[in-house]
Design an enzyme around this catalytic site. Structure first.
Site, PDB file in Angstrom:
ATOM      1  N   GLU A  88     -12.856 -33.675 -19.304  1.00 48.25           N
ATOM      2  CA  GLU A  88     -13.371 -34.628 -20.575  1.00 48.25           C
ATOM      3  C   GLU A  88     -12.841 -33.937 -21.749  1.00 48.25           C
ATOM      4  O   GLU A  88     -12.160 -34.601 -22.797  1.00 48.25           O
ATOM      5  CB  GLU A  88     -14.976 -34.142 -20.662  1.00 48.25           C
ATOM      6  N   GLY A 101     -20.405 -19.969 -19.719  1.00 50.53           N
ATOM      7  CA  GLY A 101     -20.341 -21.117 -20.664  1.00 50.53           C
ATOM      8  C   GLY A 101     -21.549 -21.398 -21.327  1.00 50.53           C
ATOM      9  O   GLY A 101     -21.625 -21.777 -22.646  1.00 50.53           O
ATOM     10  N   ARG A 102     -22.606 -21.278 -20.649  1.00 56.11           N
ATOM     11  CA  ARG A 102     -24.001 -21.960 -21.354  1.00 56.11           C
ATOM     12  C   ARG A 102     -24.419 -20.494 -22.103  1.00 56.11           C
ATOM     13  O   ARG A 102     -25.685 -20.683 -22.734  1.00 56.11           O
ATOM     14  CB  ARG A 102     -24.919 -22.107 -20.261  1.00 56.11           C
ATOM     15  N   LYS A 113     -17.117 -33.707  -9.525  1.00 53.77           N
ATOM     16  CA  LYS A 113     -15.715 -33.487 -10.057  1.00 53.77           C
ATOM     17  C   LYS A 113     -14.631 -34.069  -9.109  1.00 53.77           C
ATOM     18  O   LYS A 113     -13.904 -34.730  -9.325  1.00 53.77           O
ATOM     19  CB  LYS A 113     -15.396 -32.052 -10.580  1.00 53.77           C
ATOM     20  N   GLU A 150     -28.750 -25.522 -15.247  1.00 55.84           N
ATOM     21  CA  GLU A 150     -27.578 -24.734 -14.691  1.00 55.84           C
ATOM     22  C   GLU A 150     -27.491 -23.452 -14.193  1.00 55.84           C
ATOM     23  O   GLU A 150     -27.027 -23.055 -13.235  1.00 55.84           O
ATOM     24  CB  GLU A 150     -26.200 -25.112 -15.635  1.00 55.84           C
ATOM     25  N   LYS A 207     -14.018 -22.833 -22.336  1.00 55.86           N
ATOM     26  CA  LYS A 207     -13.705 -21.763 -21.760  1.00 55.86           C
ATOM     27  C   LYS A 207     -12.515 -21.584 -20.727  1.00 55.86           C
ATOM     28  O   LYS A 207     -11.463 -20.695 -20.885  1.00 55.86           O
ATOM     29  CB  LYS A 207     -15.060 -21.027 -20.983  1.00 55.86           C
ATOM     30  N   HIS A 253     -45.708 -40.022 -29.787  1.00 60.02           N
ATOM     31  CA  HIS A 253     -45.865 -41.449 -29.802  1.00 60.02           C
ATOM     32  C   HIS A 253     -44.960 -41.961 -28.709  1.00 60.02           C
ATOM     33  O   HIS A 253     -44.776 -43.262 -28.540  1.00 60.02           O
ATOM     34  CB  HIS A 253     -45.361 -42.129 -30.981  1.00 60.02           C
TER      35      HIS A 253
HETATM   36  O1  F6P Z   1     -18.877 -28.135 -15.392  1.00 63.41           O
HETATM   37  C1  F6P Z   1     -20.023 -27.210 -15.860  1.00 63.41           C
HETATM   38  C2  F6P Z   1     -19.169 -26.346 -16.662  1.00 63.41           C
HETATM   39  O2  F6P Z   1     -18.327 -25.496 -16.185  1.00 63.41           O
HETATM   40  C3  F6P Z   1     -20.300 -25.645 -17.672  1.00 63.41           C
HETATM   41  O3  F6P Z   1     -20.707 -24.561 -17.169  1.00 63.41           O
HETATM   42  C4  F6P Z   1     -19.319 -25.204 -18.937  1.00 63.41           C
HETATM   43  O4  F6P Z   1     -20.336 -24.855 -20.070  1.00 63.41           O
HETATM   44  C5  F6P Z   1     -18.823 -26.739 -19.163  1.00 63.41           C
HETATM   45  O5  F6P Z   1     -18.564 -26.983 -18.059  1.00 63.41           O
HETATM   46  C6  F6P Z   1     -17.468 -26.454 -19.894  1.00 63.41           C
HETATM   47  O6  F6P Z   1     -16.489 -25.826 -19.354  1.00 63.41           O
HETATM   48  P1  F6P Z   1     -15.341 -24.902 -20.187  1.00 63.41           P
HETATM   49  O7  F6P Z   1     -15.757 -24.614 -21.500  1.00 63.41           O
HETATM   50  O8  F6P Z   1     -14.512 -24.529 -19.400  1.00 63.41           O
HETATM   51  O9  F6P Z   1     -14.658 -26.422 -20.998  1.00 63.41           O
END
Ligand code: F6P
Length: 551
Positions: free
Chosen positions: A212, A267-268, A513, A353, A206, A385
């Site tokens: 990452e 995002g979620r 972060k 979240e 987003k 199990h």
């Molecule tokens: O760090 C949490 C978050 O902002 C989530 O809410 C989101 O889904 C994820 O990181 C990834 O964010 P992006 O789509 O901006 O890379």
């Protein structure tokens, strides 16, 4: 904000809890032969049974009164109506517009967002068709058949879960991979399985700034450029999904290959947006739109149905009943479908979240009640199990959701009948339990001695009275999956409203972060530091020493 705990409905629930806390669901069934009918609902192909809960009609009436006191209907209309209910980020919350399959407009600040949503869907359809028809080729002219989605959180979990769940609907010849973790093993193991000539990378983010995702995307980019010895290959092999279109262009992504969405998609909650591109490529655009159709049917149900028959409202209020009145801390998600093996992980982000908050909408620290539960789970029968022991005989109350399709995609031998029998048996066992008398009788029949019976019988007792809901649906298809996800999304929304929190921000991810940024710089060399607490200093210095020696 007025605390929900001060509402008369909350106080009435506290009093009601005193009378309910010692009741047993088994007795409730004995007292009411219509209980299953009374406490179950059908929505399209989904049967929702909530009769195995510690509730009576009075409980539900009081819970609905609490929902009313929290102005749930007003908040629901604000969300669907595009008001900026994500107050801390000053944003509307409109994932529902992404799956608005009616011709009705949806306005944000006076602008109808539907034309842009339809344009994006058209663009996704065009792109996926080109890819499936092998008309979209890579740098060397080979068609692209391996799809590597690089994203994390909502830009990974939704697409990965849905793509996995809908494996039987996969377009032949297309192989999706999902890379999220910054651990280089994740990207390296994915790259081992693909060839540059046939690989399309979808950088899904987003913000297009997530460390990452950007680190993984740059590693993939280097891998590709090294393979071809040519930077211009990037434009053929990378597409981006983001709200940050300037950053995507900087990365070298061709403007035709940028799929955008708006900041009012959390995002979620974004798998319905262009973030779902990996889903659309994997199962085809028709199936992706069926997923949207399914979610839309739940949006209509949620918006238009009185609380008494409203499945997400009931799911949410049962959660409130257990969390806030029985003190339950967690909620188990137990799908009897291997295809749903990422469902609990997906719901962890969606729920935790969203509702893992300690301040109310006005920033006041919440006092006197708990908010979002710990969500966890694994598919049955594997979980049986592993951890079911604790749900059956542990000291905690763990409400659970069982989910199962009536029909398998395979129908091999007795597999599915066995699977279903376990699903139904587990909720029965949790609810009924097994009394000491029943255990002793069984043991006598099995030939145990008096002494053995005395010794072992207490361990074999199941208290029962463990609450669960069951969702049975015809088959795990795109439409039904869309419905299931939307049911949980609205359940999360309702609970956020009752607790008076903003379910759509996520400040809790920020501190870690920031600190990681500082520590990243400190890990550059072996020089000891002393800028943190003693434990963190010790750990950092231990890592630093590994730069000089092999620890
Ligand atoms: O760090 C949490 C978050 O902002 C989530 O809410 C989101 O889904 C994820 O990181 C990834 O964010 P992006 O789509 O901006 O890379």
């Amino acid at each position: 904000m007025t605390s929900p705990a001060s509402f008369p409905a909350w106080k009435a629930l506290l009093t009601h809890h005193q009378t309910m806390k010692n009741s047993h669901i088994r007795d409730l069934f004995e007292q009411d032969s219509d209980r299953f009918k009374r406490f179950s609902l059908q929505l399209d192909d989904i049967l929702f049974d909530y009769s195995k809960h510690r509730i009576t009609e009075e409980t539900m009436t009081l819970l609905f009164a609490l929902a009313k006191a929290s102005e749930l209907t007003g908040w629901t209309e604000k969300m669907f109506g595009g008001e900026r209910i994500n107050s801390a980020e000053n944003r509307a919350v409109l994932h529902t517009a992404l799956r608005n399959r009616s011709s009705k407009p949806v306005y944000v600040d006076g602008n109808d967002v539907m034309p842009e949503i339809r344009q994006t869907l058209d663009k996704m359809r065009n792109f996926t068709q080109h890819l499936h028809n092998r008309e979209y080729q890579g740098f060397t002219g080979e068609p692209l058949t391996n799809i590597v989605n690089i994203g994390i959180g909502g830009s990974d979990l939704g697409p990965a879960m849905v793509t996995r769940a809908l494996t039987p609907y996969r377009i032949q010849g297309i192989q999706p991979y999902f890379v999220s973790n910054i651990d280089d093993s994740h990207i390296m193991e994915a790259l081992k399985q693909v060839r540059p000539e046939t690989t399309l990378f979808i950088v899904a983010s987003k913000t297009f700034t997530t460390q990452e995702t950007m680190t993984n995307a740059h590693t993939a980019r280097r891998w590709l450029v090294n393979a071809f010895g040519n930077e211009s290959a990037v434009a053929r092999h990378f597409v981006a999904v983001s709200t940050n279109t300037s950053a995507t262009a900087e990365f070298g992504i061709h403007p035709d290959n940028i799929f955008s969405f708006r900041d009012w998609v959390g995002g979620r909650y974004s798998l319905w947006s262009a973030i779902g591109l990996s889903i659309a490529i994997s199962i085809g655009m028709d199936a992706f739109e069926e997923l949207l159709d399914g979610a839309f049917s739940v949006d209509c149900h949620f918006r238009d149905t009185p609380y008494e028959n409203n499945i997400p409202v009931i799911m949410a209020m049962l959660g409130i009943w257990y969390a806030n009145f029985f003190g339950a801390e967690t909620h188990a998600i137990l799908p009897y479908s291997q295809y749903l093996d990422r469902f609990a992980a997906y719901l962890q982000q969606a729920d935790m979240e969203s509702n893992g908050k300690r301040t109310d909408r006005d920033g006041i620290i919440i006092n006197g009640y708990t908010t979002g539960p710990v969500i966890w789970g694994e598919p049955g029968t594997n979980g049986q199990h592993a951890f079911y022991q604790l749900i059956h005989q542990g000291t905690r109350l763990i409400p659970a959701d069982f989910l199962a399709p009536l029909h398998s995609h395979h129908d091999i031998g007795d597999h599915h009948r066995i699977l279903l029998s376990h699903c139904l048996a587990q909720s029965e066992a949790l609810m009924k339990g097994k009394s000491l008398n029943e255990v002793v009788t069984d043991m006598k029949h099995s030939g145990y001695s008096e002494t053995q019976t005395q010794q072992i019988a207490p361990h074999k007792v199941f208290p029962g009275n463990r609450s669960s809901s069951t969702f049975l649906f015809s088959k795990l298809n795109p439409r039904t999956l869309g419905r299931l996800i939307a049911l949980y999304e609205h359940k999360i929304f309702v609970q956020g409203i009752i607790w008076g929190i903003n379910s759509f921000d996520q400040w809790g991810v920020e501190l870690g972060k920031q600190l990681a940024g500082k520590i990243f710089n400190e890990l550059v060399d072996a020089k000891p530091i002393n800028t943190h607490d003693p434990s963190t200093n010790g750990l950092i210095n231990y890592c630093k020493r590994s730069k000089d020696t092999t620890i």
